[in-house]
Each structure stands twice: as C-alpha cells, then as structure tokens.
Motif scaffolding. Structure first.
Motif, PDB file in Angstrom:
ATOM      1  N   VAL A  30       0.856  -1.187   0.000  1.00  0.00           N
ATOM      2  CA  VAL A  30       0.000   0.000   0.000  1.00  0.00           C
ATOM      3  C   VAL A  30       0.892   1.236   0.000  1.00  0.00           C
ATOM      4  O   VAL A  30       2.044   1.181   0.404  1.00  0.00           O
ATOM      5  N   ASN A  31       0.330   2.338  -0.476  1.00  0.00           N
ATOM      6  CA  ASN A  31       1.101   3.562  -0.588  1.00  0.00           C
ATOM      7  C   ASN A  31       1.170   4.257   0.770  1.00  0.00           C
ATOM      8  O   ASN A  31       0.270   4.979   1.140  1.00  0.00           O
ATOM      9  N   LEU A  32       2.226   3.975   1.516  1.00  0.00           N
ATOM     10  CA  LEU A  32       2.341   4.564   2.849  1.00  0.00           C
ATOM     11  C   LEU A  32       3.809   4.767   3.180  1.00  0.00           C
ATOM     12  O   LEU A  32       4.633   3.885   2.938  1.00  0.00           O
ATOM     13  N   SER A  33       4.139   5.948   3.709  1.00  0.00           N
ATOM     14  CA  SER A  33       5.517   6.126   4.153  1.00  0.00           C
ATOM     15  C   SER A  33       5.503   6.643   5.582  1.00  0.00           C
ATOM     16  O   SER A  33       4.537   7.258   6.033  1.00  0.00           O
ATOM     17  N   SER A  34       6.592   6.363   6.280  1.00  0.00           N
ATOM     18  CA  SER A  34       6.718   6.777   7.665  1.00  0.00           C
ATOM     19  C   SER A  34       7.384   8.144   7.707  1.00  0.00           C
ATOM     20  O   SER A  34       8.252   8.442   6.891  1.00  0.00           O
ATOM     21  N   ASP A  35       6.979   8.976   8.650  1.00  0.00           N
ATOM     22  CA  ASP A  35       7.573  10.312   8.766  1.00  0.00           C
ATOM     23  C   ASP A  35       8.982  10.243   9.337  1.00  0.00           C
ATOM     24  O   ASP A  35       9.828  11.051   9.007  1.00  0.00           O
ATOM     25  N   TYR A  36       9.213   9.271  10.219  1.00  0.00           N
ATOM     26  CA  TYR A  36      10.538   9.076  10.830  1.00  0.00           C
ATOM     27  C   TYR A  36      10.872   7.586  10.780  1.00  0.00           C
ATOM     28  O   TYR A  36      10.043   6.751  11.146  1.00  0.00           O
ATOM     29  N   VAL A  37      12.087   7.267  10.338  1.00  0.00           N
ATOM     30  CA  VAL A  37      12.500   5.861  10.224  1.00  0.00           C
ATOM     31  C   VAL A  37      13.851   5.679  10.911  1.00  0.00           C
ATOM     32  O   VAL A  37      14.769   6.484  10.708  1.00  0.00           O
ATOM     33  N   GLY A  38      13.961   4.612  11.708  1.00  0.00           N
ATOM     34  CA  GLY A  38      15.246   4.301  12.328  1.00  0.00           C
ATOM     35  C   GLY A  38      16.222   3.722  11.326  1.00  0.00           C
ATOM     36  O   GLY A  38      17.273   4.296  11.049  1.00  0.00           O
ATOM     37  N   PHE A  39      15.866   2.583  10.750  1.00  0.00           N
ATOM     38  CA  PHE A  39      16.738   1.882   9.803  1.00  0.00           C
ATOM     39  C   PHE A  39      15.908   1.310   8.656  1.00  0.00           C
ATOM     40  O   PHE A  39      14.884   0.674   8.898  1.00  0.00           O
ATOM     41  N   VAL A  40      16.392   1.517   7.440  1.00  0.00           N
ATOM     42  CA  VAL A  40      15.804   0.839   6.281  1.00  0.00           C
ATOM     43  C   VAL A  40      16.520  -0.496   6.146  1.00  0.00           C
ATOM     44  O   VAL A  40      17.757  -0.545   6.165  1.00  0.00           O
ATOM     45  N   ILE A  41      15.752  -1.589   6.052  1.00  0.00           N
ATOM     46  CA  ILE A  41      16.384  -2.915   5.977  1.00  0.00           C
ATOM     47  C   ILE A  41      15.920  -3.690   4.744  1.00  0.00           C
ATOM     48  O   ILE A  41      14.931  -3.354   4.114  1.00  0.00           O
ATOM     49  N   GLU A  42      16.660  -4.746   4.428  1.00  0.00           N
ATOM     50  CA  GLU A  42      16.331  -5.628   3.311  1.00  0.00           C
ATOM     51  C   GLU A  42      15.141  -6.511   3.690  1.00  0.00           C
ATOM     52  O   GLU A  42      14.743  -6.571   4.847  1.00  0.00           O
ATOM     53  N   ASP A  43      14.640  -7.239   2.717  1.00  0.00           N
ATOM     54  CA  ASP A  43      13.517  -8.140   2.943  1.00  0.00           C
ATOM     55  C   ASP A  43      13.986  -9.428   3.630  1.00  0.00           C
ATOM     56  O   ASP A  43      14.208 -10.447   2.984  1.00  0.00           O
ATOM     57  N   GLU A  44      14.184  -9.332   4.935  1.00  0.00           N
ATOM     58  CA  GLU A  44      14.570 -10.491   5.740  1.00  0.00           C
ATOM     59  C   GLU A  44      13.732 -10.457   7.000  1.00  0.00           C
ATOM     60  O   GLU A  44      13.360  -9.375   7.459  1.00  0.00           O
ATOM     61  N   PHE A  45      13.436 -11.620   7.577  1.00  0.00           N
ATOM     62  CA  PHE A  45      12.623 -11.632   8.789  1.00  0.00           C
ATOM     63  C   PHE A  45      13.526 -11.413  10.001  1.00  0.00           C
ATOM     64  O   PHE A  45      14.459 -12.168  10.237  1.00  0.00           O
ATOM     65  N   VAL A  46      13.223 -10.370  10.758  1.00  0.00           N
ATOM     66  CA  VAL A  46      14.077 -10.004  11.891  1.00  0.00           C
ATOM     67  C   VAL A  46      13.329 -10.125  13.221  1.00  0.00           C
ATOM     68  O   VAL A  46      12.104  -9.987  13.265  1.00  0.00           O
ATOM     69  N   VAL A  47      14.079 -10.393  14.274  1.00  0.00           N
ATOM     70  CA  VAL A  47      13.503 -10.522  15.623  1.00  0.00           C
ATOM     71  C   VAL A  47      14.411  -9.843  16.643  1.00  0.00           C
ATOM     72  O   VAL A  47      15.574  -9.552  16.361  1.00  0.00           O
ATOM     73  N   GLY A  48      13.858  -9.647  17.841  1.00  0.00           N
ATOM     74  CA  GLY A  48      14.619  -9.035  18.929  1.00  0.00           C
ATOM     75  C   GLY A  48      14.237  -7.579  19.131  1.00  0.00           C
ATOM     76  O   GLY A  48      13.590  -6.976  18.272  1.00  0.00           O
ATOM     77  N   TYR A  49      14.587  -6.993  20.280  1.00  0.00           N
ATOM     78  CA  TYR A  49      14.274  -5.610  20.625  1.00  0.00           C
ATOM     79  C   TYR A  49      12.771  -5.350  20.402  1.00  0.00           C
ATOM     80  O   TYR A  49      12.372  -4.377  19.784  1.00  0.00           O
ATOM     81  N   GLY A  50      11.954  -6.274  20.904  1.00  0.00           N
ATOM     82  CA  GLY A  50      10.498  -6.143  20.781  1.00  0.00           C
ATOM     83  C   GLY A  50       9.885  -6.986  19.691  1.00  0.00           C
ATOM     84  O   GLY A  50       8.751  -7.442  19.802  1.00  0.00           O
ATOM     85  N   LEU A  51      10.635  -7.203  18.616  1.00  0.00           N
ATOM     86  CA  LEU A  51      10.090  -7.945  17.473  1.00  0.00           C
ATOM     87  C   LEU A  51      10.101  -9.448  17.744  1.00  0.00           C
ATOM     88  O   LEU A  51      11.069  -9.987  18.275  1.00  0.00           O
ATOM     89  N   ASP A  52       9.025 -10.108  17.303  1.00  0.00           N
ATOM     90  CA  ASP A  52       8.869 -11.533  17.610  1.00  0.00           C
ATOM     91  C   ASP A  52       8.723 -12.387  16.361  1.00  0.00           C
ATOM     92  O   ASP A  52       8.428 -11.889  15.273  1.00  0.00           O
ATOM     93  N   TYR A  53       8.897 -13.672  16.550  1.00  0.00           N
ATOM     94  CA  TYR A  53       8.348 -14.661  15.634  1.00  0.00           C
ATOM     95  C   TYR A  53       7.524 -15.599  16.495  1.00  0.00           C
ATOM     96  O   TYR A  53       8.077 -16.266  17.382  1.00  0.00           O
ATOM     97  N   ASP A  54       6.189 -15.585  16.275  1.00  0.00           N
ATOM     98  CA  ASP A  54       5.305 -16.425  17.084  1.00  0.00           C
ATOM     99  C   ASP A  54       5.508 -16.166  18.586  1.00  0.00           C
ATOM    100  O   ASP A  54       5.576 -17.106  19.371  1.00  0.00           O
ATOM    101  N   GLN A  55       5.624 -14.913  18.958  1.00  0.00           N
ATOM    102  CA  GLN A  55       5.771 -14.427  20.339  1.00  0.00           C
ATOM    103  C   GLN A  55       7.157 -14.684  20.960  1.00  0.00           C
ATOM    104  O   GLN A  55       7.386 -14.284  22.110  1.00  0.00           O
ATOM    105  N   ALA A  56       8.061 -15.299  20.242  1.00  0.00           N
ATOM    106  CA  ALA A  56       9.390 -15.571  20.802  1.00  0.00           C
ATOM    107  C   ALA A  56      10.372 -14.455  20.426  1.00  0.00           C
ATOM    108  O   ALA A  56      10.152 -13.726  19.468  1.00  0.00           O
ATOM    109  N   TYR A  57      11.441 -14.369  21.174  1.00  0.00           N
ATOM    110  CA  TYR A  57      12.635 -13.528  20.922  1.00  0.00           C
ATOM    111  C   TYR A  57      12.452 -12.039  21.210  1.00  0.00           C
ATOM    112  O   TYR A  57      13.338 -11.234  20.935  1.00  0.00           O
TER     113      TYR A  57
END
Ligand code: IMP
Ligand code: MG
Length: 179
Positions: free
Chosen positions: A136-163
């Motif tokens: 969808v056409n949406l951009s963020s006003d402030y971005v920490g880091f632009v990343i590649e298309d990879e699944f990331v976890v940690g620092y709040g981010l989960d996979y199935d509630q883990a990590y």
C-alpha cells in the motif's frame, strides 16, 4: 548468539545511537507542543520506552494493540483491533510508534482510524522499514533503519511471540519458519 539466528543485523549500540538521534529530531519538531505517543503493542514496546526516555520535551503516552499476523512470517493483510486507546485524541498531536513497516497494511489502517478522531496531526515513527515489501502507498515520517527483505527478531520484534526480549536485532534463520 542463539542457533535460531543467522546474524546480528543491528547491534544494541547502533540501536541506542539511532534512538538518540530520533529523539533529538522529535524534540526539535515538537518543541512547544505536548505530543501524544501511541505505542503499538507489543512489538514497539522497547523502542517506545527508549525513545521517550531520550526525549526532553513533555510527552503523553497511550497504548493500542492490533494484530495483522497470527503466527505466520508473512502478513495476512487483515488487521484486527485488540485494544483501543484509553483517551480521546481530539486536538492532539499524535505520533504512532511502530516496530516495523512491512506491507504497510497495519499502519495504513491505523492512520485512517486515528485521523477519523479529529486529532491536530498524526505522524508515524517506525524503528525499521522494509520498503521492498510495501503493497500500500504509505511512508513513515521518521525511520530508524531501512532494511532488506529479511525476517528479523529481537528488541520487541517476535516470531510467534518468541525472541522479543533479545537486546539486539537478529535475522531469523529460515529453518525456524520453513519447517
Ligand atoms: P505490515 O502490516 O505488513 O506492515 O506489518 C507490520 C507488522 O508485521 C509489524 O508491526 C510486525 O508486527 C510484523 N512484522 C513485519 N515484518 C516483521 C519482521 O521481520 N519481524 C517481526 N515482525 C514483523
Ligand atoms: Mg507489530
């Protein structure tokens, strides 16, 4: 490092340095105002707490919970409101704090919802942005880091509630979700 992770993508030092920069920018942009920061549970909770502590202007906070994923590593496109805000946002300068923008579905739904409640303004800050995956056409006003298309976890981010409680941001090994 746990065997579930391929590598560290963003170290805790890099996160802390970037959070400081973002806080300084927000301090400047919202000087003289009292913005209301909305934490989107649960992924952005670490970022939210660190960011708001680095800011020096007066802020308010509220919490919202939405779900777009289930247990899968790809967005379903459906967004469900699980917990709404406790207070009215009418006349307020609202800043939505998200962990990551992927397809953009979640934030586009949220922004529309909040704009319908008569705030003074609505902006978005996201720690991570995966622009390649946007549908969808949406951009963020402030971005920490632009990343590649990879699944990331940690620092709040989960996979199935883990990590979520990992201090750094890791690339999750494909073997974890391609079982
Ligand atoms: P979107 O609606 O597709 O933009 O998805 C946003 C939500 O998907 C985020 O708030 C995350 O909860 C989740 N998400 C997207 N990519 C990742 C990732 O790489 N790791 C963990 N969660 C992700
Ligand atoms: Mg999320």
């Amino acid at each position: 490092m746990k065997k579930d992770f391929d590598r560290v993508l963003i170290s805790k030092e890099q996160i802390a340095a970037r959070v400081k920069e973002l806080a300084a920018t927000l301090d400047r942009d919202y000087a003289g105002k009292k913005p209301l920061f909305i934490c989107i549970l649960k992924g952005s909770v670490m970022f939210f707490a660190d960011l708001l502590r680095e800011m020096t202007i007066d802020c308010e906070m509220d919490f919202m919970s939405i779900s777009s994923y289930g247990g899968a590593s790809k967005s379903s496109g459906e967004v469900q409101l699980i917990k709404d805000l406790d207070h009215s946002i009418s006349g307020k300068d609202v800043v939505i704090v998200e962990d990551i923008i992927d397809s953009g579905n979640t934030l586009s739904y949220l922004k529309r919802l909040l704009l319908s409640r008569d705030p003074a303004s609505v902006k978005i800050i996201t720690l991570l942005d995966k622009p390649e995956r946007r549908t969808v056409n949406l951009s963020s006003d402030y971005v920490g880091f632009v990343i590649e298309d990879e699944f990331v976890v940690g620092y709040g981010l989960d996979y199935d509630q883990a990590y979520r409680t990992e201090k750094e941001i890791y690339v999750l090994s494909r073997s974890v979700y391609e079982k």
